[in-house]
Scaffold this motif. Structure first.
Motif, short mmCIF file in Angstrom:
data_model
loop_
_atom_site.label_atom_id
_atom_site.label_comp_id
_atom_site.label_asym_id
_atom_site.label_seq_id
_atom_site.Cartn_x
_atom_site.Cartn_y
_atom_site.Cartn_z
N VAL A 31 34.84 3.09 54.17
CA VAL A 31 33.91 4.21 54.25
C VAL A 31 33.40 4.28 55.68
O VAL A 31 33.26 3.25 56.34
CB VAL A 31 32.72 4.04 53.25
N VAL A 32 33.15 5.51 56.15
CA VAL A 32 32.49 5.73 57.43
C VAL A 32 31.32 6.64 57.12
O VAL A 32 31.50 7.74 56.61
CB VAL A 32 33.42 6.36 58.49
N TRP A 33 30.11 6.17 57.40
CA TRP A 33 28.92 6.91 57.06
C TRP A 33 28.64 8.00 58.09
O TRP A 33 29.01 7.90 59.26
CB TRP A 33 27.73 5.97 56.93
N GLU A 34 27.94 9.03 57.67
CA GLU A 34 27.64 10.20 58.50
C GLU A 34 26.54 9.96 59.54
O GLU A 34 26.59 10.54 60.60
CB GLU A 34 27.23 11.39 57.61
N GLY A 35 25.55 9.16 59.24
CA GLY A 35 24.42 9.00 60.14
C GLY A 35 24.77 8.35 61.46
O GLY A 35 25.78 7.65 61.59
N LEU A 36 23.94 8.58 62.46
CA LEU A 36 24.13 8.00 63.79
C LEU A 36 23.00 7.02 64.09
O LEU A 36 21.85 7.28 63.74
CB LEU A 36 24.15 9.10 64.85
N VAL A 37 23.36 5.91 64.74
CA VAL A 37 22.39 4.87 65.07
C VAL A 37 22.59 4.49 66.53
O VAL A 37 23.73 4.31 66.97
CB VAL A 37 22.58 3.63 64.18
N PRO A 38 21.52 4.34 67.31
CA PRO A 38 21.67 3.91 68.70
C PRO A 38 22.27 2.51 68.79
O PRO A 38 21.88 1.60 68.06
CB PRO A 38 20.25 3.92 69.26
N ALA A 39 23.22 2.34 69.69
CA ALA A 39 23.89 1.05 69.86
C ALA A 39 22.91 -0.07 70.18
O ALA A 39 23.07 -1.19 69.69
CB ALA A 39 24.95 1.15 70.95
N GLU A 76 23.92 4.69 73.39
CA GLU A 76 24.89 5.64 72.82
C GLU A 76 24.76 5.64 71.29
O GLU A 76 24.56 4.60 70.66
CB GLU A 76 26.30 5.20 73.22
N LEU A 77 24.87 6.82 70.70
CA LEU A 77 24.79 6.94 69.25
C LEU A 77 26.13 6.59 68.63
O LEU A 77 27.18 7.08 69.07
CB LEU A 77 24.38 8.36 68.85
N LEU A 78 26.08 5.76 67.59
CA LEU A 78 27.30 5.28 66.92
C LEU A 78 27.27 5.57 65.44
O LEU A 78 26.20 5.67 64.83
CB LEU A 78 27.45 3.77 67.13
N ARG A 79 28.45 5.63 64.87
CA ARG A 79 28.61 5.67 63.41
C ARG A 79 29.00 4.27 62.96
O ARG A 79 29.64 3.53 63.70
CB ARG A 79 29.71 6.64 63.00
N ILE A 80 28.67 3.97 61.73
CA ILE A 80 29.01 2.67 61.16
C ILE A 80 29.97 2.89 60.00
O ILE A 80 29.82 3.85 59.23
CB ILE A 80 27.75 1.94 60.66
N GLY A 81 30.93 2.01 59.89
CA GLY A 81 31.87 2.05 58.78
C GLY A 81 32.04 0.67 58.20
O GLY A 81 31.54 -0.33 58.74
N SER A 82 32.76 0.60 57.11
CA SER A 82 32.98 -0.67 56.42
C SER A 82 34.35 -0.66 55.76
O SER A 82 34.80 0.36 55.26
CB SER A 82 31.90 -0.88 55.37
N ILE A 83 34.99 -1.82 55.78
CA ILE A 83 36.26 -2.05 55.09
C ILE A 83 36.11 -3.32 54.28
O ILE A 83 35.56 -4.31 54.77
CB ILE A 83 37.42 -2.24 56.09
#
Length: 117
Positions: A31-39, A76-83
């Protein structure tokens, strides 16, 4: 984003990338989530997670490299994902750029079977 897209983005960013790619190719869920989080916020969080993992003897892969990449990425704004591996023994956290077309870092953690997660 497809599994193939994500597999192509996982290269040599950290030592966890190869195992994360293998997890995808063998049917692992992602899954890759939509929200953005600062690095820089993620850097502080994962620096603490690294200390906690070390203290508790948790098996990780690519965590040191990921912390360094997050620190260098600044605000920088990043997306987070999980496997997750098909057998649920490993969970990988991915850090992608804001448009989710580049994986910047990947870290893995072995999941314990004694109820600690």
């Amino acid at each position: 984003m497809t599994c193939d897209d994500l597999c192509e983005m996982l290269s040599e960013q950290t030592p966890a990338c190869d195992l994360a790619r293998e997890a995808l190719l063998s049917g692992g869920a992602f899954v890759v989530w939509e929200g953005l989080v600062p690095a820089n916020q993620l850097f502080h969080t994962y620096r603490i997670r690294r200390r906690v993992a070390q203290r508790h003897g948790q098996v990780t892969l690519g965590l040191d490299e990921t912390v360094g990449i997050l620190e260098a990425t600044g605000d920088e704004l990043l997306r987070i994902g999980s496997i997750r591996t098909p057998d649920q023994t490993w969970t990988f956290t991915l850090f992608l750029n804001a448009t989710a077309n580049t994986v910047l870092a990947c870290t893995g953690v072995a999941r314990t079977s004694h109820g600690g997660d």
